[in-house]
Design a protein around this motif. Structure first.
Motif: not given
Length: 141
Positions: A61-62, A70-76, A118-127
């Protein structure tokens, strides 16, 4: 700077999968400083016996991550792998590989003694945790 700790929870899931007791830490060491854990997210994954490089996926869950930090976007946030041997946050320099105890390692460092997952998360903003799988060395095959 806010830090991104959902990978720690994936690591706890992985430790449970490996049969290692994982418990919630109150803090993680980042660049030599203890940083409190903002929240925990449980991600359930089932990897079947005799499945190597199974390529499983899982959702996180993003919203839960951004709310806890306490941030507005996961990219922060900055993403780390947390080594359970000393609860230190380290950069992912191994394309997501961890040895049998959950610490960061290289693909070539995995042996019958160390095992590997192995655990990969290529794009965290994808969830999406877009790859979960055991090393092909036969230890878990």
């Amino acid at each position: 700077m806010k830090h991104y700790y959902f990978l720690r929870n994936v690591m706890c899931m992985l430790l449970t999968f490996l049969g290692i007791h994982a418990y919630a830490q109150e803090s993680i060491t980042v660049a030599g400083s203890a940083v409190p854990v903002a929240g925990i997210q449980t991600i359930n994954v089932t990897d079947e016996p005799e499945a190597m490089y199974s390529g499983l996926t899982a959702q996180f869950s993003i919203e839960a991550v951004t709310e806890a930090l306490g941030i507005s976007a996961i990219t922060e946030a900055k993403e780390y792998i947390v080594n359970p041997s000393d609860w230190s946050a380290v950069e992912n320099t191994s394309d997501g590989w961890r040895q049998g105890n959950g610490d960061l390692c290289g693909w070539g460092d995995i042996t019958e003694e160390t095992r590997g997952y192995c655990v990969k998360i290529q794009e965290p903003e994808s969830g999406l945790i877009d790859y979960l799988g055991a090393h092909h060395n036969g230890v878990w095959n």
